[in-house]
Design a protein around this motif. Sequence first.
Motif, PDB file in Angstrom:
ATOM      1  N   GLU A   7       0.817  -1.219   0.000  1.00  0.00           N
ATOM      2  CA  GLU A   7       0.000   0.000   0.000  1.00  0.00           C
ATOM      3  C   GLU A   7       0.848   1.265   0.000  1.00  0.00           C
ATOM      4  O   GLU A   7       0.356   2.352  -0.249  1.00  0.00           O
ATOM      5  N   LYS A   8       2.156   1.133   0.300  1.00  0.00           N
ATOM      6  CA  LYS A   8       3.016   2.323   0.337  1.00  0.00           C
ATOM      7  C   LYS A   8       3.853   2.463  -0.933  1.00  0.00           C
ATOM      8  O   LYS A   8       4.736   3.319  -0.989  1.00  0.00           O
ATOM      9  N   LEU A   9       3.591   1.616  -1.916  1.00  0.00           N
ATOM     10  CA  LEU A   9       4.469   1.598  -3.093  1.00  0.00           C
ATOM     11  C   LEU A   9       4.533   2.975  -3.779  1.00  0.00           C
ATOM     12  O   LEU A   9       5.624   3.475  -4.082  1.00  0.00           O
ATOM     13  N   GLU A  10       3.384   3.585  -3.994  1.00  0.00           N
ATOM     14  CA  GLU A  10       3.397   4.893  -4.673  1.00  0.00           C
ATOM     15  C   GLU A  10       4.159   5.935  -3.831  1.00  0.00           C
ATOM     16  O   GLU A  10       4.954   6.717  -4.358  1.00  0.00           O
ATOM     17  N   GLU A  11       3.923   5.888  -2.540  1.00  0.00           N
ATOM     18  CA  GLU A  11       4.606   6.814  -1.623  1.00  0.00           C
ATOM     19  C   GLU A  11       6.126   6.615  -1.695  1.00  0.00           C
ATOM     20  O   GLU A  11       6.896   7.576  -1.718  1.00  0.00           O
ATOM     21  N   GLU A  12       6.539   5.344  -1.732  1.00  0.00           N
ATOM     22  CA  GLU A  12       7.978   5.040  -1.747  1.00  0.00           C
ATOM     23  C   GLU A  12       8.625   5.540  -3.033  1.00  0.00           C
ATOM     24  O   GLU A  12       9.688   6.165  -3.014  1.00  0.00           O
ATOM     25  N   VAL A  13       7.978   5.272  -4.165  1.00  0.00           N
ATOM     26  CA  VAL A  13       8.549   5.701  -5.454  1.00  0.00           C
ATOM     27  C   VAL A  13       8.543   7.232  -5.542  1.00  0.00           C
ATOM     28  O   VAL A  13       9.497   7.850  -6.030  1.00  0.00           O
ATOM     29  N   ALA A  14       7.481   7.850  -5.033  1.00  0.00           N
ATOM     30  CA  ALA A  14       7.384   9.318  -5.083  1.00  0.00           C
ATOM     31  C   ALA A  14       8.456   9.982  -4.221  1.00  0.00           C
ATOM     32  O   ALA A  14       8.835  11.131  -4.467  1.00  0.00           O
ATOM     33  N   ALA A  15       8.976   9.260  -3.224  1.00  0.00           N
ATOM     34  CA  ALA A  15       9.986   9.848  -2.338  1.00  0.00           C
ATOM     35  C   ALA A  15      11.376   9.821  -2.965  1.00  0.00           C
ATOM     36  O   ALA A  15      12.288  10.485  -2.487  1.00  0.00           O
ATOM     37  N   LEU A  16      11.542   9.051  -4.036  1.00  0.00           N
ATOM     38  CA  LEU A  16      12.864   8.959  -4.670  1.00  0.00           C
ATOM     39  C   LEU A  16      12.984  10.002  -5.786  1.00  0.00           C
ATOM     40  O   LEU A  16      11.979  10.344  -6.425  1.00  0.00           O
ATOM     41  N   PRO A  17      14.204  10.497  -6.035  1.00  0.00           N
ATOM     42  CA  PRO A  17      14.376  11.520  -7.069  1.00  0.00           C
ATOM     43  C   PRO A  17      13.822  11.053  -8.421  1.00  0.00           C
ATOM     44  O   PRO A  17      14.171   9.974  -8.895  1.00  0.00           O
ATOM     45  N   GLY A  18      12.960  11.876  -9.006  1.00  0.00           N
ATOM     46  CA  GLY A  18      12.367  11.540 -10.310  1.00  0.00           C
ATOM     47  C   GLY A  18      10.943  11.028 -10.198  1.00  0.00           C
ATOM     48  O   GLY A  18      10.162  11.124 -11.133  1.00  0.00           O
ATOM     49  N   GLY A  19      10.601  10.468  -9.034  1.00  0.00           N
ATOM     50  CA  GLY A  19       9.277   9.853  -8.903  1.00  0.00           C
ATOM     51  C   GLY A  19       8.217  10.784  -8.336  1.00  0.00           C
ATOM     52  O   GLY A  19       7.058  10.395  -8.154  1.00  0.00           O
ATOM     53  N   GLU A  20       8.573  12.037  -8.090  1.00  0.00           N
ATOM     54  CA  GLU A  20       7.719  12.971  -7.341  1.00  0.00           C
ATOM     55  C   GLU A  20       6.307  13.130  -7.921  1.00  0.00           C
ATOM     56  O   GLU A  20       5.344  13.350  -7.187  1.00  0.00           O
ATOM     57  N   PHE A  21       6.176  13.038  -9.260  1.00  0.00           N
ATOM     58  CA  PHE A  21       4.889  13.367  -9.876  1.00  0.00           C
ATOM     59  C   PHE A  21       4.115  12.141 -10.377  1.00  0.00           C
ATOM     60  O   PHE A  21       3.213  12.268 -11.201  1.00  0.00           O
ATOM     61  N   VAL A  22       4.488  10.976  -9.861  1.00  0.00           N
ATOM     62  CA  VAL A  22       3.864   9.739 -10.345  1.00  0.00           C
ATOM     63  C   VAL A  22       2.339   9.755 -10.107  1.00  0.00           C
ATOM     64  O   VAL A  22       1.567   9.178 -10.873  1.00  0.00           O
ATOM     65  N   HIS A  23       1.892  10.473  -9.081  1.00  0.00           N
ATOM     66  CA  HIS A  23       0.461  10.496  -8.738  1.00  0.00           C
ATOM     67  C   HIS A  23      -0.385  11.209  -9.803  1.00  0.00           C
ATOM     68  O   HIS A  23      -1.602  11.053  -9.830  1.00  0.00           O
ATOM     69  N   ARG A  24       0.268  11.991 -10.689  1.00  0.00           N
ATOM     70  CA  ARG A  24      -0.511  12.757 -11.667  1.00  0.00           C
ATOM     71  C   ARG A  24      -1.001  11.922 -12.853  1.00  0.00           C
ATOM     72  O   ARG A  24      -1.828  12.381 -13.626  1.00  0.00           O
ATOM     73  N   CYS A  25      -0.439  10.722 -13.026  1.00  0.00           N
ATOM     74  CA  CYS A  25      -0.694   9.935 -14.241  1.00  0.00           C
ATOM     75  C   CYS A  25      -2.179   9.618 -14.415  1.00  0.00           C
ATOM     76  O   CYS A  25      -2.844   9.189 -13.483  1.00  0.00           O
ATOM     77  N   TRP A  26      -2.692   9.827 -15.619  1.00  0.00           N
ATOM     78  CA  TRP A  26      -4.079   9.431 -15.897  1.00  0.00           C
ATOM     79  C   TRP A  26      -4.120   8.311 -16.933  1.00  0.00           C
ATOM     80  O   TRP A  26      -5.120   8.102 -17.596  1.00  0.00           O
ATOM     81  N   GLN A  27      -3.013   7.629 -17.134  1.00  0.00           N
ATOM     82  CA  GLN A  27      -2.984   6.388 -17.917  1.00  0.00           C
ATOM     83  C   GLN A  27      -3.358   6.565 -19.389  1.00  0.00           C
ATOM     84  O   GLN A  27      -4.001   5.692 -19.976  1.00  0.00           O
ATOM     85  N   CYS A  28      -2.945   7.673 -19.976  1.00  0.00           N
ATOM     86  CA  CYS A  28      -3.294   7.881 -21.380  1.00  0.00           C
ATOM     87  C   CYS A  28      -2.452   7.013 -22.311  1.00  0.00           C
ATOM     88  O   CYS A  28      -2.842   6.735 -23.439  1.00  0.00           O
ATOM     89  N   GLY A  29      -1.260   6.604 -21.854  1.00  0.00           N
ATOM     90  CA  GLY A  29      -0.402   5.735 -22.667  1.00  0.00           C
ATOM     91  C   GLY A  29       0.528   6.472 -23.612  1.00  0.00           C
ATOM     92  O   GLY A  29       1.276   5.838 -24.358  1.00  0.00           O
ATOM     93  N   SER A  30       0.524   7.805 -23.594  1.00  0.00           N
ATOM     94  CA  SER A  30       1.393   8.545 -24.534  1.00  0.00           C
ATOM     95  C   SER A  30       2.873   8.237 -24.290  1.00  0.00           C
ATOM     96  O   SER A  30       3.676   8.231 -25.228  1.00  0.00           O
ATOM     97  N   CYS A  31       3.244   7.998 -23.034  1.00  0.00           N
ATOM     98  CA  CYS A  31       4.655   7.706 -22.734  1.00  0.00           C
ATOM     99  C   CYS A  31       5.080   6.413 -23.416  1.00  0.00           C
ATOM    100  O   CYS A  31       6.099   6.366 -24.102  1.00  0.00           O
ATOM    101  N   THR A  32       4.285   5.373 -23.266  1.00  0.00           N
ATOM    102  CA  THR A  32       4.617   4.083 -23.883  1.00  0.00           C
ATOM    103  C   THR A  32       4.599   4.200 -25.397  1.00  0.00           C
ATOM    104  O   THR A  32       5.463   3.657 -26.089  1.00  0.00           O
ATOM    105  N   ASN A  33       3.652   4.923 -25.904  1.00  0.00           N
ATOM    106  CA  ASN A  33       3.508   5.091 -27.354  1.00  0.00           C
ATOM    107  C   ASN A  33       4.716   5.774 -27.974  1.00  0.00           C
ATOM    108  O   ASN A  33       5.074   5.503 -29.113  1.00  0.00           O
ATOM    109  N   SER A  34       5.357   6.650 -27.208  1.00  0.00           N
ATOM    110  CA  SER A  34       6.489   7.408 -27.765  1.00  0.00           C
ATOM    111  C   SER A  34       7.838   6.816 -27.361  1.00  0.00           C
ATOM    112  O   SER A  34       8.874   7.314 -27.784  1.00  0.00           O
TER     113      SER A  34
END
Length: 246
Positions: free
Chosen positions: A45-72
């Motif tokens: 249950e803390k996975l998102e919190e843990e990743v967000a605490a590491l450099p680079g992961g700060e904005f992981v909570h904003r994702c709305w799963q559009c898939g543009s990252c994978t597509n590009s």
Amino acid sequence: MPIHEKSLIRPENLLTHDKLVLDGVDVSGHWSTFIESRAVSDYNEKLEEEVAALPGGEFVHRCWQCGSCTNSCTVNAINPDFNPRFWIYLVRTGMEAELLRDKDIIWQCVSCHKCTYACPRDVVPEGVMKALAHWVELKGHAPKSPSKEFDEEFSEQVFATGKIEEGRVIRGFFRRTGQPLAQDWLVEMARRVARRLPILLGLRLAWAAVWRPRTRGWAPARAALNEYVAERKAADRRALGLGPEG
Ligand code: SF4
Ligand code: SF4
């Protein structure tokens, strides 16, 4: 290019019958595919919190799963199993065991930042990939990745002298990763570069390789950098509930 998706249905949970007839209808092969049920009970249950605490992961909570990252994504175009959107989904839903099935390829991100420019939510997926690779390693799920070995070799030289010398970085990286220095591609590259290198520049490179240039008055900067790195490492370990580095 289509988005290459991944499924939570594991291949080993798909059952088919070579020969099956139901109510007189032949449903052999794929027509009789069944999916074995599976209960997911190992959420972190803390996975998102843990990743967000590491450099680079700060904005992981904003994702709305559009898939543009994978597509590009550059790596996804070569290896469809490399899927930033899917991993971000797993992080946000706490599906740690599912994420760890890909632990050996997460580090392959080449930092091209195409995903960063494509993302409509400023998640900075490239940063999340870095944070994820760091998370996998800190949690002890995988040995240090080659890219981490390179980062450390590079940083240690900068901290020590305030400069880098490319030849030394390559030698150090190969030593750390157990690779022989005399690799065919490297020898060929060195030969071609040497053929076109201006003599003066060649002499300067040789001089730097032997005498290891240093930045004057670097000691205070080195102390500040070392202090920052130690603080950062301690903060990362705390965020993941790990004790001090052994
Ligand atoms: S930065 Fe990494 S995740 Fe993003 S597009 Fe490039 S390879 Fe893919
Ligand atoms: S592009 Fe951004 S918002 Fe869309 S799936 Fe990727 S990280 Fe999420």
